[in-house]
Motif scaffolding. Structure first.
Motif, PDB file in Angstrom:
ATOM      1  N   ASP A  98       0.848  -1.191   0.000  1.00  0.00           N
ATOM      2  CA  ASP A  98       0.000   0.000   0.000  1.00  0.00           C
ATOM      3  C   ASP A  98       0.891   1.250   0.000  1.00  0.00           C
ATOM      4  OD1 ASP A  98      -1.805   1.993   0.332  1.00  0.00           O
ATOM      5  OD2 ASP A  98      -2.750   1.182   2.143  1.00  0.00           O
ATOM      6  N   PRO A  99       1.001   1.945  -1.144  1.00  0.00           N
ATOM      7  CA  PRO A  99       1.892   3.114  -1.189  1.00  0.00           C
ATOM      8  C   PRO A  99       1.467   4.228  -0.234  1.00  0.00           C
ATOM      9  CG  PRO A  99       0.537   2.976  -3.176  1.00  0.00           C
ATOM     10  CD  PRO A  99       0.328   1.697  -2.425  1.00  0.00           C
ATOM     11  N   ALA A 100       0.166   4.305   0.091  1.00  0.00           N
ATOM     12  CA  ALA A 100      -0.291   5.328   1.031  1.00  0.00           C
ATOM     13  C   ALA A 100       0.066   4.986   2.472  1.00  0.00           C
ATOM     14  CB  ALA A 100      -1.805   5.507   0.899  1.00  0.00           C
ATOM     15  N   HIS A 101       0.348   3.729   2.734  1.00  0.00           N
ATOM     16  CA  HIS A 101       0.710   3.300   4.090  1.00  0.00           C
ATOM     17  C   HIS A 101       1.894   2.333   3.979  1.00  0.00           C
ATOM     18  CE1 HIS A 101      -3.570   4.470   4.264  1.00  0.00           C
ATOM     19  NE2 HIS A 101      -3.215   4.999   5.426  1.00  0.00           N
ATOM     20  N   GLY A 103       4.991   0.496  12.920  1.00  0.00           N
ATOM     21  CA  GLY A 103       6.127   1.274  12.448  1.00  0.00           C
ATOM     22  C   GLY A 103       7.150   0.457  11.683  1.00  0.00           C
ATOM     23  N   LYS A 104       6.856  -0.834  11.522  1.00  0.00           N
ATOM     24  CA  LYS A 104       7.801  -1.712  10.843  1.00  0.00           C
ATOM     25  C   LYS A 104       7.370  -1.926   9.389  1.00  0.00           C
ATOM     26  CE  LYS A 104       9.097  -4.159  15.080  1.00  0.00           C
ATOM     27  NZ  LYS A 104       9.151  -5.465  15.768  1.00  0.00           N
ATOM     28  N   ALA A 105       8.265  -2.525   8.651  1.00  0.00           N
ATOM     29  CA  ALA A 105       8.001  -2.785   7.238  1.00  0.00           C
ATOM     30  C   ALA A 105       6.929  -3.870   7.105  1.00  0.00           C
ATOM     31  CB  ALA A 105       9.285  -3.237   6.546  1.00  0.00           C
ATOM     32  N   PRO A 106       6.101  -3.771   6.063  1.00  0.00           N
ATOM     33  CA  PRO A 106       5.043  -4.771   5.889  1.00  0.00           C
ATOM     34  C   PRO A 106       5.562  -6.058   5.242  1.00  0.00           C
ATOM     35  CG  PRO A 106       4.882  -3.122   4.167  1.00  0.00           C
ATOM     36  CD  PRO A 106       6.013  -2.687   5.061  1.00  0.00           C
ATOM     37  N   ASP A 121       6.937  -9.340  10.187  1.00  0.00           N
ATOM     38  CA  ASP A 121       6.429  -8.263  11.040  1.00  0.00           C
ATOM     39  C   ASP A 121       4.908  -8.296  11.155  1.00  0.00           C
ATOM     40  OD1 ASP A 121       8.909  -7.213  11.747  1.00  0.00           O
ATOM     41  OD2 ASP A 121       9.050  -6.081   9.861  1.00  0.00           O
ATOM     42  N   VAL A 122       4.220  -8.730  10.104  1.00  0.00           N
ATOM     43  CA  VAL A 122       2.768  -8.929  10.218  1.00  0.00           C
ATOM     44  C   VAL A 122       2.487 -10.055  11.212  1.00  0.00           C
ATOM     45  CG1 VAL A 122       0.685  -9.666   9.003  1.00  0.00           C
ATOM     46  CG2 VAL A 122       2.259  -8.038   7.916  1.00  0.00           C
ATOM     47  N   ALA A 123       3.268 -11.128  11.104  1.00  0.00           N
ATOM     48  CA  ALA A 123       3.106 -12.242  12.038  1.00  0.00           C
ATOM     49  C   ALA A 123       3.402 -11.801  13.468  1.00  0.00           C
ATOM     50  CB  ALA A 123       4.034 -13.388  11.635  1.00  0.00           C
ATOM     51  N   ASP A 124       4.352 -10.886  13.614  1.00  0.00           N
ATOM     52  CA  ASP A 124       4.688 -10.394  14.957  1.00  0.00           C
ATOM     53  C   ASP A 124       3.493  -9.686  15.599  1.00  0.00           C
ATOM     54  OD1 ASP A 124       6.855  -9.786  17.006  1.00  0.00           O
ATOM     55  OD2 ASP A 124       6.128  -7.769  16.535  1.00  0.00           O
ATOM     56  N   ILE A 125       2.757  -8.906  14.803  1.00  0.00           N
ATOM     57  CA  ILE A 125       1.559  -8.235  15.337  1.00  0.00           C
ATOM     58  C   ILE A 125       0.496  -9.258  15.715  1.00  0.00           C
ATOM     59  CG2 ILE A 125      -0.353  -6.695  14.741  1.00  0.00           C
ATOM     60  CD1 ILE A 125       1.570  -5.108  12.995  1.00  0.00           C
ATOM     61  N   LEU A 126       0.308 -10.247  14.834  1.00  0.00           N
ATOM     62  CA  LEU A 126      -0.689 -11.277  15.139  1.00  0.00           C
ATOM     63  C   LEU A 126      -0.318 -12.056  16.395  1.00  0.00           C
ATOM     64  CD1 LEU A 126      -1.278 -12.631  11.506  1.00  0.00           C
ATOM     65  CD2 LEU A 126      -2.955 -11.440  12.927  1.00  0.00           C
ATOM     66  N   GLU A 127       0.966 -12.261  16.590  1.00  0.00           N
ATOM     67  CA  GLU A 127       1.399 -13.076  17.726  1.00  0.00           C
ATOM     68  C   GLU A 127       1.373 -12.288  19.043  1.00  0.00           C
ATOM     69  OE1 GLU A 127       5.301 -14.685  17.285  1.00  0.00           O
ATOM     70  OE2 GLU A 127       5.089 -16.065  18.993  1.00  0.00           O
TER      71      GLU A 127
END
Length: 361
Positions: A305-308, A314-317, A321-327
């Motif tokens: 998502d270029p807008a986000h 604050g980390k790269a998508p 890092d997505v898994a880190d949020i889920l965990e």
């Protein structure tokens, strides 16, 4: 002012109205007796039969109270309404200070309330309080989360999310509690409802008596995703079916990864992740662009998502890092996202969700 017995004399219209209300009450009470509650809401636990009987007891005597109280209000309103040419202070009914009437309309409800209290005192301890459990009762924990359920079984390593499986004709004690806000655990087919309060464990004991699938409902508004807690079920199974389900859960959990590693993420199944997303995540997230938010942002095009260009952490998508949020969950300006434990997500679930989120455009 009333000074004698004659002033309390009621006219023929009053008695005709009383007889009509008596007939209506009798029909209503007959309806209560013959109404088959179980045809519309199954009685799937032994205690449900007794609770239905108590409900019918209340309804049976509530019918004449309802009919007579409202009927007399209507009758006196019409009978003694102010008519054209009458003075505003025209006397109405002469039953004020009628001691016999006052005695009976005080005594009858009082006796009914006393009997109802005694019956409730006898019935409630049969399913609430720890004393209701027997030595043979199986204990299961039911935990409420925003916005899901979690059930813990003895011998299973991980909790089972959003599905409660019970063997038929086996006494079960369900210890209910919550980890965040107040929920209310209600299974209409069991006729049992109990608030789930953080820091408090309340036992409910029952014996399921009918094989079937019965809905679990949260009856306490617990946040904006409250309505997402529908379509969760109790499965009452035969002993053999329950044993097979329990064994399958045990095998599945024994072979499930215990950590979110790169290898686990690489094995993610997008189809399984979509199913999981639809059952667990749609309460708070849309599979739509970022601005189509519910509680949290829309998750389409999350990785590109270029807008986000960065995640809310604050980390790269990227997958890790997505898994880190889920965990581990996330707290931020949009609120708090529960961690994997509160969401009932295993490492494999996280991998499946990441795989699915990567497919959203």
């Amino acid at each position: 002012m009333n000074t004698g017995h004659e002033e309390h004399k009621l006219d023929a219209g009053f008695w005709r109205a009383t007889i009509v209300m008596g007939v209506i009450s009798a029909l209503g009470m007959w309806g209560v007796v013959v109404f088959p509650i179980e045809r519309y809401v199954p009685e799937a636990a032994g205690i449900a039969v007794k609770i239905d009987w108590l409900f019918k007891f209340m309804a049976f005597f509530s019918v004449p109270i309802l009919v007579y109280v409202n009927g007399y209000m209507l009758y006196f309103t019409v009978r003694y309404r102010n008519r054209k040419g009458q003075p505003k202070d025209q006397p109405g009914s002469s039953i004020h200070d009628h001691k016999t009437l006052e005695f009976w309309w005080t005594a009858i409800p009082s006796v009914l309330m006393l009997v109802l209290g005694v019956l409730s005192y006898i019935l409630i301890p049969q399913y609430y309080t720890a004393r209701a459990a027997t030595a043979d009762s199986v204990t299961i924990e039911a935990i409420g989360h925003q916005f899901s359920w979690e059930f813990r079984y003895p011998g299973l390593r991980d909790p089972v999310p959003d599905e409660l499986h019970l063997p038929v004709d086996v006494a079960v004690t369900i210890d209910v509690t919550s980890t965040d806000v107040i929920h209310s655990f209600w299974v209409p087919a069991f006729r049992m409802k109990q608030d789930m309060i953080p820091g408090m464990v309340v036992p409910m004991t029952l014996t399921p008596t009918k094989v079937g699938k019965y809905e679990i409902i949260c009856t306490e508004f617990c946040g904006v995703g409250h309505s997402g807690m529908r379509d969760r079920y109790v499965y009452v199974q035969s002993q053999s079916d329950f044993d097979a389900w329990y064994a399958a859960q045990k095998t599945k959990q024994a072979h499930a990864p215990t950590e979110v590693t790169a290898a686990v993420l690489a094995s993610g199944d997008a189809a399984a992740g979509q199913q999981l997303f639809n059952s667990r995540c749609t309460t708070c997230h849309n599979a739509a662009p970022f601005d189509k938010r519910k509680v949290g942002p829309g998750l389409a095009n999350l990785f590109h998502d270029p807008a986000h260009p960065k995640l809310l952490s604050g980390k790269a998508p990227n997958s890790a890092d997505v898994a880190d949020i889920l965990e581990h969950g996330l707290s931020g300006p949009m609120g708090q996202m529960p961690n994997a434990q509160l969401n009932g997500l295993s490492p494999k679930d996280i991998a499946d969700l990441v795989a699915y989120l990567k497919t959203l455009k």
